[in-house]
Structure formats: C-alpha cells, structure tokens
Design a protein around this motif. Structure first.
Motif, PDB file in Angstrom:
ATOM      1  N   TYR A 225      28.111  78.175  50.186  1.00  0.00           N
ATOM      2  CA  TYR A 225      29.206  77.354  50.707  1.00  0.00           C
ATOM      3  C   TYR A 225      29.908  78.070  51.867  1.00  0.00           C
ATOM      4  O   TYR A 225      29.875  79.294  51.961  1.00  0.00           O
ATOM      5  N   ARG A 226      30.550  77.253  52.713  1.00  0.00           N
ATOM      6  CA  ARG A 226      31.418  77.820  53.730  1.00  0.00           C
ATOM      7  C   ARG A 226      32.493  76.797  54.102  1.00  0.00           C
ATOM      8  O   ARG A 226      32.328  75.593  53.891  1.00  0.00           O
ATOM      9  N   LEU A 227      33.583  77.309  54.664  1.00  0.00           N
ATOM     10  CA  LEU A 227      34.646  76.440  55.151  1.00  0.00           C
ATOM     11  C   LEU A 227      34.339  76.018  56.581  1.00  0.00           C
ATOM     12  O   LEU A 227      33.884  76.827  57.400  1.00  0.00           O
ATOM     13  N   GLU A 228      34.594  74.741  56.882  1.00  0.00           N
ATOM     14  CA  GLU A 228      34.414  74.239  58.241  1.00  0.00           C
ATOM     15  C   GLU A 228      35.623  73.410  58.647  1.00  0.00           C
ATOM     16  O   GLU A 228      36.195  72.681  57.821  1.00  0.00           O
ATOM     17  N   ASP A 229      35.991  73.539  59.902  1.00  0.00           N
ATOM     18  CA  ASP A 229      37.141  72.824  60.448  1.00  0.00           C
ATOM     19  C   ASP A 229      36.624  71.602  61.223  1.00  0.00           C
ATOM     20  O   ASP A 229      35.915  71.743  62.216  1.00  0.00           O
ATOM     21  N   PHE A 230      36.989  70.415  60.750  1.00  0.00           N
ATOM     22  CA  PHE A 230      36.532  69.186  61.393  1.00  0.00           C
ATOM     23  C   PHE A 230      37.663  68.503  62.160  1.00  0.00           C
ATOM     24  O   PHE A 230      37.649  67.305  62.381  1.00  0.00           O
ATOM     25  N   SER A 231      38.626  69.279  62.614  1.00  0.00           N
ATOM     26  CA  SER A 231      39.790  68.710  63.282  1.00  0.00           C
ATOM     27  C   SER A 231      39.459  68.090  64.634  1.00  0.00           C
ATOM     28  O   SER A 231      40.163  67.221  65.123  1.00  0.00           O
ATOM     29  N   GLU A 232      38.370  68.534  65.265  1.00  0.00           N
ATOM     30  CA  GLU A 232      38.051  68.036  66.610  1.00  0.00           C
ATOM     31  C   GLU A 232      37.076  66.873  66.575  1.00  0.00           C
ATOM     32  O   GLU A 232      36.691  66.372  67.620  1.00  0.00           O
ATOM     33  N   GLU A 233      36.674  66.463  65.389  1.00  0.00           N
ATOM     34  CA  GLU A 233      35.709  65.355  65.317  1.00  0.00           C
ATOM     35  C   GLU A 233      36.430  64.008  65.330  1.00  0.00           C
ATOM     36  O   GLU A 233      37.572  63.892  64.929  1.00  0.00           O
TER      37      GLU A 233
ATOM     38  N   MET B  61      47.137  83.982  53.869  1.00  0.00           N
ATOM     39  CA  MET B  61      45.869  83.879  54.581  1.00  0.00           C
ATOM     40  C   MET B  61      45.813  82.509  55.250  1.00  0.00           C
ATOM     41  O   MET B  61      46.313  81.515  54.699  1.00  0.00           O
ATOM     42  N   ARG B  62      45.170  82.433  56.422  1.00  0.00           N
ATOM     43  CA  ARG B  62      45.094  81.167  57.146  1.00  0.00           C
ATOM     44  C   ARG B  62      43.670  80.895  57.621  1.00  0.00           C
ATOM     45  O   ARG B  62      42.942  81.810  57.997  1.00  0.00           O
ATOM     46  N   PHE B  63      43.317  79.627  57.577  1.00  0.00           N
ATOM     47  CA  PHE B  63      42.052  79.159  58.150  1.00  0.00           C
ATOM     48  C   PHE B  63      42.295  77.751  58.671  1.00  0.00           C
ATOM     49  O   PHE B  63      42.635  76.856  57.905  1.00  0.00           O
ATOM     50  N   ALA B  64      42.174  77.596  59.996  1.00  0.00           N
ATOM     51  CA  ALA B  64      42.448  76.302  60.633  1.00  0.00           C
ATOM     52  C   ALA B  64      43.838  75.810  60.189  1.00  0.00           C
ATOM     53  O   ALA B  64      44.815  76.512  60.371  1.00  0.00           O
ATOM     54  N   ASP B  65      43.925  74.607  59.558  1.00  0.00           N
ATOM     55  CA  ASP B  65      45.238  74.088  59.163  1.00  0.00           C
ATOM     56  C   ASP B  65      45.633  74.486  57.748  1.00  0.00           C
ATOM     57  O   ASP B  65      46.645  74.004  57.228  1.00  0.00           O
ATOM     58  N   LEU B  66      44.873  75.375  57.115  1.00  0.00           N
ATOM     59  CA  LEU B  66      45.145  75.801  55.741  1.00  0.00           C
ATOM     60  C   LEU B  66      45.935  77.101  55.710  1.00  0.00           C
ATOM     61  O   LEU B  66      45.682  78.005  56.509  1.00  0.00           O
ATOM     62  N   SER B  67      46.854  77.189  54.749  1.00  0.00           N
ATOM     63  CA  SER B  67      47.562  78.440  54.480  1.00  0.00           C
ATOM     64  C   SER B  67      47.491  78.705  52.981  1.00  0.00           C
ATOM     65  O   SER B  67      47.789  77.813  52.175  1.00  0.00           O
ATOM     66  N   LEU B  68      47.115  79.927  52.603  1.00  0.00           N
ATOM     67  CA  LEU B  68      47.029  80.305  51.193  1.00  0.00           C
ATOM     68  C   LEU B  68      48.030  81.421  50.931  1.00  0.00           C
ATOM     69  O   LEU B  68      47.909  82.517  51.485  1.00  0.00           O
ATOM     70  N   ASP B  69      49.035  81.123  50.116  1.00  0.00           N
ATOM     71  CA  ASP B  69      50.055  82.104  49.765  1.00  0.00           C
ATOM     72  C   ASP B  69      49.502  83.007  48.670  1.00  0.00           C
ATOM     73  O   ASP B  69      49.204  82.547  47.567  1.00  0.00           O
ATOM     74  N   LEU B  70      49.365  84.297  48.976  1.00  0.00           N
ATOM     75  CA  LEU B  70      48.744  85.229  48.044  1.00  0.00           C
ATOM     76  C   LEU B  70      49.658  85.613  46.890  1.00  0.00           C
ATOM     77  O   LEU B  70      49.187  86.164  45.893  1.00  0.00           O
ATOM     78  N   SER B  71      50.932  85.310  47.017  1.00  0.00           N
ATOM     79  CA  SER B  71      51.864  85.612  45.935  1.00  0.00           C
ATOM     80  C   SER B  71      52.001  84.451  44.952  1.00  0.00           C
ATOM     81  O   SER B  71      51.905  84.618  43.744  1.00  0.00           O
ATOM     82  N   SER B  72      52.191  83.246  45.491  1.00  0.00           N
ATOM     83  CA  SER B  72      52.422  82.077  44.639  1.00  0.00           C
ATOM     84  C   SER B  72      51.140  81.339  44.269  1.00  0.00           C
ATOM     85  O   SER B  72      51.137  80.503  43.370  1.00  0.00           O
ATOM     86  N   HIS B  73      50.036  81.634  44.985  1.00  0.00           N
ATOM     87  CA  HIS B  73      48.753  80.941  44.808  1.00  0.00           C
ATOM     88  C   HIS B  73      48.841  79.476  45.234  1.00  0.00           C
ATOM     89  O   HIS B  73      48.071  78.631  44.750  1.00  0.00           O
TER      90      HIS B  73
END
Length: 226
Positions: free
Chosen positions: A218-226, A127-139
């Motif tokens: 809660y929610r995830l927010e991407d602050f890469s452009e700030e 799964m991906r969100f902005a610069d994050l990647s979450l491996d669903l197999s390895s956690h």
C-alpha cells in the motif's frame, strides 16, 4: 507509553517486558536486528530499548540508520559491553543513554523515565501528508476542518504509511511493525485496518487515498489535482 524492546536473548527480553508491564507501560519485544529496525521505523513507540549484539543487524547499525532517517525516538542501549569506548561509540551514534548488563529493574525504569522526559524537545508532534495531519500525541487524524480519532493500530498503520511518503509499504512490513513478529495476526488483519482507515479518509473528505499495488502493498497518494 509504548516501548519497543530489541533483544535477542528471549528470556531477558520477555523479563524486560514484564518489568515494564508491571509499571503499566505497554511493551513489545522483537528478537532480531532487522525486525527491530522495521518496528522502530514504523513509529508508535515512545522509546526503544536496544541491545548492541543482535542477529542480522547490530544495535549500532540500527541507531545509525534511524538517526540518518531523521527518526528521533529516544533509544536506551542495553548491552554486556562495559568499556568506555563502547559507551562513547553508542552515544555518538545517536543513543540517548547507555546501560550495561546485568542491571537493576529500578535503574532501568529510571532511565526510561529520563529519556522519555527529554523527547518533547526533539520529537515532531504532527506528521503531514498532502491535506492530512496526524497528531502524534492525541492520535487524531484531520483534514479540511474535519477530525477523527484513530485507534492504536489504526494510528500505527497510518503513521507508517505517512512515514513512507508515497513509497510502497508491504503487508508483511505492516504486520511486523504494528502487530509484532510474535503475533499470530494474518494479512487479513492488515486488510481490515486499511479498510477502516479508508472509511475515515472518506469521512474527512481528504484528497488522500490509500492505494493497493497488487503483490506489493500500500501507499498514500494525493489526488487533489485530478
């Protein structure tokens, strides 16, 4: 392996959990349709055993909603309805298999093994969100060349937040999906795991932050452009 059991007959649901536990399979039972949908939406399960006749929301409605959202978790429908028409309706709605009550333990286990063997063809591994990647197999959670391993509940909380795609996720939804409706965990448990995840995001040097919306969640927010 993690299995979600959605069944309103508590004795039967708990019996299924024991059958799975005896085979060293982690299993959790919820007894209401709406709670079952929330738990399945939260992710972290390798398969769902789903009754058709449930309070608040039917099994058919649950499977249709999951498939509409693109959730491909394998689903075994378990029901007292024995007609061919009911079986066809369940499979057409998106179930992977259909089993009628009463049933033999070995047959249930065999069907669970079968649908989870097939899931590799349909379940997304990352799964991906902005610069994050979450491996669903390895956690493992990774960003910017860094990687950290998430504990079971950290993984489930992060997966639920990433699934929400910037939408707000309430503490109660996290409690129900990650800890289960029968748990005596409190909102303090949610706050603790959010704190753990924030520290790991800092360690990863990620631009993503978990923001708190007062009285909402809660929610995830991407602050890469700030």
């Amino acid at each position: 392996m993690n299995i979600l059991v959605v069944e309103d007959e508590k004795n039967l649901a708990n019996a299924i959990v024991r059958i799975l536990s005896d085979e060293h399979i982690n299993a959790e039972a919820v007894y209401d349709g709406a709670d079952g949908l929330k738990a399945a939406q939260g992710g972290g399960y390798d398969a769902v055993i789903l009754d058709l006749m449930l309070p608040s929301m039917s099994g058919m409605e649950i499977i249709k909603q999951l498939r509409h959202e693109g959730n491909s978790v394998p689903v075994l429908m378990l029901t007292a309805k024995t007609s061919t028409e009911d079986m066809v309706s369940g499979l057409d709605a998106g179930a992977d298999d259909y089993m009628t009550k009463p049933f033999e333990s070995e047959a249930l286990l065999a069907r669970i093994r079968a649908i989870t063997r097939r899931q590799g063809d349909v379940v997304i591994d990352v799964m991906r969100f902005a610069d994050l990647s979450l491996d669903l197999s390895s956690h493992d959670l990774s960003s910017n060349g860094h990687r950290v391993h998430l504990s079971g509940k950290e993984f489930q909380v992060m997966k639920m937040l990433m699934n929400s795609n910037s939408r707000v996720t309430s503490k109660q939804d996290l409690l129900s999906s990650v800890w289960g409706t029968s748990s005596d965990a409190s909102e303090n448990s949610v706050e603790a795991y959010i704190s753990f995840l924030r520290k790991k995001l800092n360690h990863l040097h990620s631009h993503v932050q978990i923001t708190t919306l007062r009285m909402l969640g809660y929610r995830l927010e991407d602050f890469s452009e700030e």
